[in-house]
Design a protein around this motif. Structure first.
Motif, PDB file in Angstrom:
ATOM      1  N   GLU A   1      -0.619   2.168  13.186  1.00  0.00           N
ATOM      2  CA  GLU A   1      -1.161   3.528  13.189  1.00  0.00           C
ATOM      3  C   GLU A   1      -0.482   4.386  12.107  1.00  0.00           C
ATOM      4  O   GLU A   1      -1.158   5.089  11.350  1.00  0.00           O
ATOM      5  CB  GLU A   1      -0.955   4.168  14.576  1.00  0.00           C
ATOM      6  N   VAL A   2       0.837   4.292  12.035  1.00  0.00           N
ATOM      7  CA  VAL A   2       1.563   5.109  11.050  1.00  0.00           C
ATOM      8  C   VAL A   2       1.271   4.628   9.628  1.00  0.00           C
ATOM      9  O   VAL A   2       1.104   5.435   8.705  1.00  0.00           O
ATOM     10  CB  VAL A   2       3.077   5.106  11.350  1.00  0.00           C
ATOM     11  N   LEU A   3       1.193   3.321   9.456  1.00  0.00           N
ATOM     12  CA  LEU A   3       0.886   2.775   8.122  1.00  0.00           C
ATOM     13  C   LEU A   3      -0.474   3.275   7.634  1.00  0.00           C
ATOM     14  O   LEU A   3      -0.657   3.573   6.458  1.00  0.00           O
ATOM     15  CB  LEU A   3       0.885   1.240   8.160  1.00  0.00           C
TER      16      LEU A   3
ATOM     17  N   THR B   1       0.815  -1.213   0.000  1.00  0.00           N
ATOM     18  CA  THR B   1       0.000   0.000   0.000  1.00  0.00           C
ATOM     19  C   THR B   1       0.852   1.269   0.000  1.00  0.00           C
ATOM     20  O   THR B   1       0.329   2.370   0.106  1.00  0.00           O
ATOM     21  CB  THR B   1      -0.915   0.038   1.242  1.00  0.00           C
ATOM     22  N   ARG B   2       2.173   1.113  -0.055  1.00  0.00           N
ATOM     23  CA  ARG B   2       3.084   2.270  -0.004  1.00  0.00           C
ATOM     24  C   ARG B   2       3.412   2.828  -1.383  1.00  0.00           C
ATOM     25  O   ARG B   2       3.433   2.083  -2.367  1.00  0.00           O
ATOM     26  CB  ARG B   2       4.465   1.882   0.572  1.00  0.00           C
TER      27      ARG B   2
ATOM     28  N   LEU C   1       8.341   3.530   5.044  1.00  0.00           N
ATOM     29  CA  LEU C   1       8.764   3.762   6.423  1.00  0.00           C
ATOM     30  C   LEU C   1      10.139   3.182   6.698  1.00  0.00           C
ATOM     31  O   LEU C   1      10.505   2.141   6.164  1.00  0.00           O
ATOM     32  CB  LEU C   1       7.807   3.089   7.419  1.00  0.00           C
ATOM     33  N   VAL C   2      10.859   3.890   7.562  1.00  0.00           N
ATOM     34  CA  VAL C   2      11.997   3.282   8.244  1.00  0.00           C
ATOM     35  C   VAL C   2      11.488   2.964   9.644  1.00  0.00           C
ATOM     36  O   VAL C   2      10.819   3.801  10.261  1.00  0.00           O
ATOM     37  CB  VAL C   2      13.205   4.243   8.339  1.00  0.00           C
ATOM     38  N   ILE C   3      11.766   1.761  10.120  1.00  0.00           N
ATOM     39  CA  ILE C   3      11.334   1.390  11.466  1.00  0.00           C
ATOM     40  C   ILE C   3      12.560   1.246  12.344  1.00  0.00           C
ATOM     41  O   ILE C   3      13.427   0.410  12.092  1.00  0.00           O
ATOM     42  CB  ILE C   3      10.537   0.064  11.448  1.00  0.00           C
TER      43      ILE C   3
ATOM     44  N   ASP D   1       1.695  13.561  20.431  1.00  0.00           N
ATOM     45  CA  ASP D   1       1.103  12.479  21.234  1.00  0.00           C
ATOM     46  C   ASP D   1       0.742  11.269  20.376  1.00  0.00           C
ATOM     47  O   ASP D   1       0.537  10.185  20.905  1.00  0.00           O
ATOM     48  CB  ASP D   1      -0.155  12.987  21.949  1.00  0.00           C
ATOM     49  N   HIS D   2       0.627  11.456  19.082  1.00  0.00           N
ATOM     50  CA  HIS D   2       0.199  10.350  18.207  1.00  0.00           C
ATOM     51  C   HIS D   2       1.151  10.229  17.024  1.00  0.00           C
ATOM     52  O   HIS D   2       1.196  11.133  16.174  1.00  0.00           O
ATOM     53  CB  HIS D   2      -1.213  10.600  17.708  1.00  0.00           C
ATOM     54  N   PRO D   3       1.888   9.142  16.953  1.00  0.00           N
ATOM     55  CA  PRO D   3       2.841   9.001  15.843  1.00  0.00           C
ATOM     56  C   PRO D   3       2.179   9.083  14.477  1.00  0.00           C
ATOM     57  O   PRO D   3       2.799   9.577  13.519  1.00  0.00           O
ATOM     58  CB  PRO D   3       3.482   7.621  16.080  1.00  0.00           C
ATOM     59  N   GLY D   4       0.929   8.642  14.392  1.00  0.00           N
ATOM     60  CA  GLY D   4       0.223   8.706  13.109  1.00  0.00           C
ATOM     61  C   GLY D   4       0.024  10.154  12.673  1.00  0.00           C
ATOM     62  O   GLY D   4       0.295  10.522  11.524  1.00  0.00           O
TER      63      GLY D   4
END
Lengths: 457, 389
Positions: B177-179, B84-85, B186-188, B134-137
């Motif tokens: 959440e980030v996805l 989906t990226r 993304l880098v994780i 407060d929310h990474p997303g």
């Protein structure tokens, strides 16, 4: 081209007479190849060998001196494309401009700023090197007036005008101070070259984005007997920086790999042009100018003309210069062991850091400027910084415990408390377990040590 | 002295010295180790593998021929983002500079986002992100939508045993959440805890199956096999992190390839020391790494990454001190020049924090894909009089 001690040794007299001050010709050869001694110290050379040696010891990029006396600067002198292969020589000269249409008070203020700019880091005072006077007015009298005023600043000068009449008028005033003439172009080469010869001054060849023409005209200057040339292939901002980089890199490759005589000269960049086209605010423009300066310094600029003179803009550029021109052959470590600061006694705090030179000198500077009385244990991490040696496991429970035991600190103080760097916090517990000392985690940056001790000691 | 000359004569034609089972007894010995010998010894590793790049012969006098080299090696092209990226490619270079051959892919910047609010972030950063921390997303969304991020790095700092000790399951939830929030690759990143990171990265990799993220990182101090396996099982790439040491980097890359990863699955982090804090070591290591790769060393033919964010730890970037000018300006510029210096040595992807730093770095990086003399440049022939003030 790297000249080896072997190449040099073969041409020396091999008598080991010792007159040069070295024990043997081999030792002298090593020093010569590292540019640490002068060839003239050898009194026993035959003419033929002397000529050969002079030739092979001449750097791939010729050295050009601007100014006279103790403020004179030398640029160029490089032998390699990458600093790890040897070292870079003669740090990039940083020059700030003044215009000849400034009000008298503005001019004084600006010259003072340039002279006073100073940034101290790791025990070294970083400063600007020269002033570029711009003939913005196009008027030779105004130019001369400004030159007369700026002359007293006692810094090397760059005279910036494409007008030979202005240049001649200025050289009448300061021609004996070896200013750098900026610049000859394809349109004024005869007149400017004549002035360079008449006053024996170095000269800049300014040919934007055309290395064919630059080579051709460099050859013209050389054929007139001019030896001190600086090359300005044009500094372009925004997307144009790609072309500037290509030009700088190609010039330097020609000098070092191809021994192309027309390109064996120092290169000039002019980040000041950032201000011409900028539609952004002053701060962003200053950041962009510093970025252009850093870009070109990374890729072979030997001298840079800047327009922004704000300290926050110059600090990163001065710091980059200090970093790139550090000699990689010299160890970046200090001796491990115990160091004392101020008046110490058995109650003094005991701090710890690593033996990476940059780390040590930063801590030392902060302890001295904060008038701290303490012991400092310096751990041998093979010259690695705190965070790097924690990650690489050179800074661990065992190495710190060994340092405590072997340094003799246990006889020096009547407590068992060790203050470790904040960045070493992850290993604080294991150091306590292994050493039996109480471990206090200090600030992450050593500038916080004086306050930390006031609060917690 | 005769012996010395003989030795020198021998050395003239020597590229390689190997000393086996060497032993020496002495009371006092003075060494003049000649730089020539040092250089020969130092160079053997690189040169014995190669193929040095081909340097063209001297041109006829008076003619300028661009000094274009040909290199036997090529940097692997690493795809990030799938499923989906959106997709981003790193590397693929066959030359050192664009006048030799433009880069196929421009350098990429990935914005740092954290799984916890990170009160310690410098003010110039918090200023831009305080409403979403407060929310990474939300944080990731702001980086992408407001600041044009091509990629986002989600640092799972909160999983650190000494931070919040969040579980691998919590980490997986943050990744989801980030996805959901953004569609860039993304880098994780882990917390830097060598015991926990492999377990956290494994769970995170599973949560992002098929999305082709970059798992950061594998290094010699942790269970790199687990990280490599997670990448293979769930279709991700791995960041191979060595500490300013070309040989350590080679070893780690070889180990990772032994686990089944291909050069197209690996990005190297040779370690970025910040401007003024050892950046010259990174300059040397990264330059040597890229040169060795282009000259044919297959263990180093991967794109490189820079943890440019390190720059914010430098006191010049954050310390309040009137005689240095406002920190507001010093921080971004420190990050730009740290990243830029790495970019000019060949780094392909940058982890960064400040929007203006990201923008300026990208603008310069984008020129690397264009041909020499194809950009319209301003006329600067009268700059002396054009410049105001």
């Amino acid at each position: 081209m790297i000249v080896t001690a072997m190449d040099v040794y073969k041409l020396l007299p091999k008598t080991n007479c010792g007159i040069c001050g070295e024990a043997s010709c081999m030792a002298f050869a090593t020093k010569l190849s590292e540019k640490e001694m002068e060839l003239s110290l050898c009194t026993q050379m035959m003419d033929e060998e002397l000529e050969k040696l002079k030739n092979i010891l001449a750097p791939a990029v010729s050295e050009v001196t601007i100014g006279t006396g103790d403020k004179a600067i030398t640029i160029g002198g490089d032998e390699v494309l990458y600093r790890y292969e040897l070292t870079y020589y003669n740090p990039t000269a940083l020059v700030v401009d003044v215009s000849d249409d400034l009000e008298e008070s503005e001019l004084e203020e600006r010259v003072k700023t340039i002279k006073d700019t100073e940034f101290e880091r790791t025990g070294e005072k970083l400063t600007l090197d020269a002033i570029a006077i711009r003939n913005k007015s196009g008027n030779s009298e105004k130019f001369v007036e400004t030159v007369k005023k700026v002359k007293d600043a006692n810094l090397p000068l760059l005279l910036c005008s494409f007008n030979p009449d202005s240049m001649k008028a200025a050289l009448k005033i300061v021609g004996s101070d070896r200013p750098l003439i900026y610049a000859t172009t394809e349109y004024n080469i005869e007149e400017m070259a004549a002035l360079a010869l008449e006053y024996d001054c170095p000269i800049t060849l300014f040919i934007p984005n055309d290395l064919d023409k630059m080579k051709e005209l460099s050859n013209v200057l050389r054929s007139k007997g001019i030896k001190d040339i600086v090359l300005d292939p044009g500094t372009f901002v925004d997307a144009g920086i790609g072309d500037s980089l290509d030009n700088f890199i190609m010039i330097r490759r020609q000098a070092i790999e191809e021994n192309d005589e027309d390109f064996r000269f120092p290169i000039m960049g002019v980040p000041a042009v950032t201000w011409i086209s900028s539609k952004e605010d002053k701060v962003t423009t200053g950041m962009r100018e510093a970025t252009i300066a850093a870009t070109l310094m990374n890729k072979y600029a030997d001298i840079l003309i800047m327009h922004g003179a704000d300290i926050w803009e110059l600090i990163p550029v001065l710091t980059l210069r200090q970093s790139l021109y550090t000699d990689p052959r010299k160890p970046q470590a200090v001796d491990p062991g115990i160091y004392e600061f101020g008046d110490v006694n058995e109650n003094s705090p005991v701090l710890m850091t690593t033996n990476f030179a940059l780390t040590y000198y930063t801590v030392e500077g902060d302890l001295k400027s904060g008038n701290v009385n303490c012991y400092l244990l310096v751990l041998d991490t093979g010259g690695r910084a705190v965070d790097v040696s924690v990650a690489g496991n050179q800074l661990n429970a065992k190495s710190v415990t060994d340092l405590i035991r072997n340094s003799g600190i246990e006889n020096g103080v009547n407590h068992q408390k060790l203050i470790i760097p904040g960045l070493a916090a992850p290993v604080s517990g294991e150091i306590e377990d292994e050493s039996g000392w109480e471990v206090m985690v200090g600030p992450r940056d050593s500038s916080g040590i004086p306050d930390f001790l006031t609060e917690k000691w | 002295m005769d012996k010395m000359m003989q030795l020198l004569k021998l050395l003239e034609k020597t590229d390689y010295i190997e000393i086996n089972e060497f032993r020496m007894d002495f009371d006092e010995l003075e060494f003049h180790l000649m730089p020539a010998v040092q250089q020969i010894v130092g160079k053997t590793r690189e040169e014995s593998i190669i193929g040095k790049e081909v340097i063209p012969s001297t041109p006829a006098v008076g003619e300028f021929v661009p000094p274009v080299h040909e290199y036997p090696g090529k940097i692997a092209e690493v795809q990030l983002g799938a499923g989906t990226r959106q997709t981003v490619y790193l590397g693929g270079q066959r030359a050192l500079y664009r006048f030799e051959e433009p880069q196929p892919n421009p350098p990429v910047v990935t914005f740092d986002v954290f799984d916890i609010p990170m009160p310690g972030l410098p003010r110039p950063i918090r200023e831009h992100f305080s409403d979403v921390m407060d929310h990474p997303g939300d944080w990731a969304k702001k980086a992408v939508h407001d600041f044009g991020a091509n990629m986002v790095t989600i640092h799972l700092i909160g999983t650190g045993p000494k931070v919040m000790d969040k579980s691998p399951k919590d980490a997986a939830a943050d990744i989801e959440e980030v996805l959901q929030a953004v569609d860039v690759p993304l880098v994780i990143g882990g917390s830097g805890d060598p015991k926990k990171d492999p377990i956290v990265l494994e769970k995170a990799a599973e949560a992002a199956e098929g999305e082709r993220c970059l798992l950061a990182s594998a290094n010699l101090d942790l269970d790199y096999k687990k990280v490599a396996k997670a990448a293979l099982d769930y279709n991700h790439a791995v960041l191979s992190w060595a500490i300013t040491d070309v040989n350590m980097q080679k070893t780690l890359n070889r180990y990772l390839m032994k686990e089944g990863l291909k050069p197209e699955d690996i990005v190297m982090d040779p370690t970025t020391c910040a401007l003024g804090y050892g950046i010259e070591f990174s300059v040397d290591v990264i330059t040597r790494t890229r040169l060795a790769a282009l000259r044919g060393d297959k263990d180093l033919q991967m794109p490189m990454s820079s943890g440019t964010t390190n720059a914010w730890g430098s006191r010049e970037a954050w310390m309040k001190k009137d005689e240095w000018g406002p920190t507001k300006y010093r921080g971004p510029i420190w990050e730009i020049i740290t990243g830029l210096t790495m970019m000019l040595c060949g780094v392909d992807i940058f982890m960064m924090l400040h929007p203006l730093s990201v923008q300026i770095l990208k603008e310069i990086g984008d020129t690397f894909t264009r041909n020499y003399l194809t950009t319209k440049v301003p006329d600067i022939s009268e700059w002396i009089t054009q410049l105001e003030g």
